[in-house]
Design a protein around this motif. Structure first.
Motif, short mmCIF file in Angstrom:
data_model
loop_
_atom_site.label_atom_id
_atom_site.label_comp_id
_atom_site.label_asym_id
_atom_site.label_seq_id
_atom_site.Cartn_x
_atom_site.Cartn_y
_atom_site.Cartn_z
N VAL A 1 7.62 -3.60 -0.49
CA VAL A 1 8.41 -3.14 0.43
C VAL A 1 8.16 -3.37 1.93
O VAL A 1 6.86 -3.09 2.21
CB VAL A 1 8.60 -1.47 0.23
N ILE A 2 9.03 -4.12 2.82
CA ILE A 2 8.91 -4.21 4.17
C ILE A 2 9.32 -2.79 4.86
O ILE A 2 10.57 -2.74 4.84
CB ILE A 2 9.43 -5.35 4.68
N LEU A 3 8.35 -2.04 5.41
CA LEU A 3 8.77 -0.83 5.81
C LEU A 3 8.53 -0.59 7.27
O LEU A 3 7.61 -0.77 7.78
CB LEU A 3 7.71 0.16 4.94
N ALA B 1 -0.47 -4.58 4.53
CA ALA B 1 -0.78 -4.82 5.92
C ALA B 1 0.15 -3.83 6.79
O ALA B 1 0.87 -3.29 6.26
CB ALA B 1 -0.30 -6.28 6.25
N THR B 2 -0.48 -3.79 8.03
CA THR B 2 0.11 -3.09 9.02
C THR B 2 0.48 -3.97 10.25
O THR B 2 -0.72 -4.97 10.33
CB THR B 2 -0.47 -1.91 9.59
N ALA B 3 1.31 -3.78 11.00
CA ALA B 3 1.57 -4.50 12.28
C ALA B 3 2.38 -3.97 13.31
O ALA B 3 2.87 -2.91 13.09
CB ALA B 3 2.62 -5.76 11.86
N SER C 1 5.14 1.06 -5.24
CA SER C 1 5.36 -0.43 -4.51
C SER C 1 4.25 -0.59 -3.76
O SER C 1 3.33 0.41 -3.46
CB SER C 1 6.71 -0.50 -3.91
N TYR C 2 4.02 -2.02 -3.31
CA TYR C 2 3.13 -2.07 -2.09
C TYR C 2 4.15 -2.13 -0.78
O TYR C 2 5.19 -2.37 -0.74
CB TYR C 2 2.41 -3.50 -2.63
N TYR C 3 3.35 -2.30 0.45
CA TYR C 3 3.97 -2.12 1.63
C TYR C 3 3.47 -2.94 2.66
O TYR C 3 2.19 -3.21 2.69
CB TYR C 3 4.03 -0.65 2.10
N ILE C 4 4.26 -3.58 3.37
CA ILE C 4 4.04 -4.09 4.79
C ILE C 4 4.65 -3.08 5.84
O ILE C 4 5.85 -2.89 5.84
CB ILE C 4 4.40 -5.63 4.96
N HIS C 5 3.73 -2.51 6.74
CA HIS C 5 4.29 -1.18 7.53
C HIS C 5 4.24 -2.06 8.92
O HIS C 5 3.18 -2.35 9.59
CB HIS C 5 3.27 -0.33 7.36
#
Length: 392
Positions: A137-139, A160-162, A34-38
């Motif tokens: 996935v919003i991780l 992305a990361t935040a 999957s792809y992720y926003i961390h």
């Protein structure tokens, strides 16, 4: 295996990602599917992730996963696919396949004993999302960032990361200054991957629904719009706030029928926000007295929490406080909390306005027995306490 609905899965905390990496390799690296926003941050991760989930489900056709912690009632709350938590059967079957079955790759190694339960939950999340063919996935980071079990995803899989916020929490593990804590949280940043935070200029703009979660929505909007090039119109913000509140229990939640606030504020920054919310609810409803039902974990700075929670609006000897204990090895003793507060406000040891009642349900009943129509009950200090008390 113990009943999943009553277990916290967070009794042991250990920073480091080596064991998680080894375990994921044994099961063909499901995190690469999957792809992720961390997301990292002291407070706000859960609300930012929820807003992002709502945005993606409304404006895209992607299959969305969301991994958060901790949970209120069932560990299944931590794993959501298109907004719905996974079933207990999916959780139990996946747990067995990964960690209980004698022929499972992880179970056949010493890693099974070395992994903490949070590390196992993170591995399970990657596997569940892979099997479900989740696109994004919003991780949510569990603790810190740099050495958190979630920080095993590669830059190639990261959209992305935040960082939602930086504050004092888990200082025994992350450092005792904001600079040290920031370094740990910035450990999720990756070369060539967009990173997002709200600048001071971007906080509380004119276009912002009147809510303590406004800045968290603003950060989610910023991330979503820049990644997708989809503009979220102002008219949609109020719609999203309405949907957000329906599924976000125990965060500045005011039950108007029972005159009770439920909030999981467990550090000083969250206690500041809760203090402000209490004052707003008091002013809008003309409450005369407050009854606090509080519980803290032993690794939390309860003194700072209480200082911020009681600043401006606590009346010693008049407002009532009941300390209780959650069912966790990390619980802070109710008597210790009671004695601290008596000392802090120079109250007599026999003062009946501050009590210690170890059993949460008994303590909750005691608070409600004290309550009259002009009293506001505030339940706070631990998400595990809310899990004991909130109805479905």
């Amino acid at each position: 295996m113990p009943d999943i609905a009553s277990k916290s899965y967070d009794t042991i905390i250990r920073l480091g990602i080596d064991n998680v990496k080894k375990a994921l390799t044994l099961i063909s690296n499901p995190e690469k599917a999957s792809y992720y926003i961390h997301l990292a941050g002291t407070n706000g991760k859960g609300s930012v992730s929820r807003f992002l989930e709502l945005f993606y489900l409304k404006f895209t056709d992607l299959k969305i996963g969301r991994y958060t912690s901790p949970h209120l009632k069932s560990v299944c709350e931590r794993f959501r696919i298109n907004g719905e938590m996974i079933s207990e059967k999916v959780f139990q079957d996946t747990w067995n396949t990964l960690f209980e079955d004698s022929e499972a790759p992880i179970a056949k190694t010493n890693l099974n004993e070395d992994l903490t339960e949070f590390e196992k939950l993170t591995i399970l999340a990657f596997e569940v999302f892979k099997v479900a063919n989740v696109d994004l996935v919003i991780l949510e980071v569990g603790l810190g960032g740099r050495l958190d079990a979630t920080n095993v995803i590669s830059p190639m899989n990261s959209l992305a990361t935040a960082i939602t916020s930086i504050g004092y929490d888990h200082m025994d593990r992350l450092g005792n200054t904001l600079e040290k804590i920031r370094i740990e949280k910035e450990g999720i940043k990756k070369v060539s991957v967009p990173h997002f935070e709200l600048s001071e200029e971007e906080k509380n703009p004119n276009i912002n629904p009147n809510s303590p979660f406004g800045d968290n929505m603003n950060l989610a909007v910023k991330i979503f719009e820049q990644i997708t090039n989809i503009k979220i119109e102002d008219k949609h913000r109020y719609e999203f706030f309405s949907d957000f509140k329906k599924a976000y229990r125990g965060r500045l939640e005011f039950d108007q029928e029972q005159n009770i606030i439920f909030d999981s504020a467990h550090n000083s920054n969250a206690s500041i926000v809760l203090n402000k919310f209490i004052r707003e609810v008091e002013e809008n409803n003309n409450f005369k007295r407050k009854i606090y039902l509080l519980s803290y974990l032993s690794d939390k700075n309860y003194k700072d929490c209480l200082e911020e929670l009681f600043k401006y609006n606590f009346k010693p000897g008049f407002d009532q406080v009941i300390f209780t204990e959650v069912d966790s090895e990390r619980k802070q003793g109710a008597e210790l909390l009671k004695n601290y507060l008596l000392s802090r406000f120079n109250l007599s040891l026999n003062d009946s306005s501050i009590k210690a009642i170890k059993k949460p349900l008994v303590a909750f009943k005691a608070a409600k027995d004290l309550q009259n129509s002009e009293d506001l009950i505030i339940v706070a200090g631990s998400v595990y306490l809310l899990g004991n008390l909130l109805s479905d």
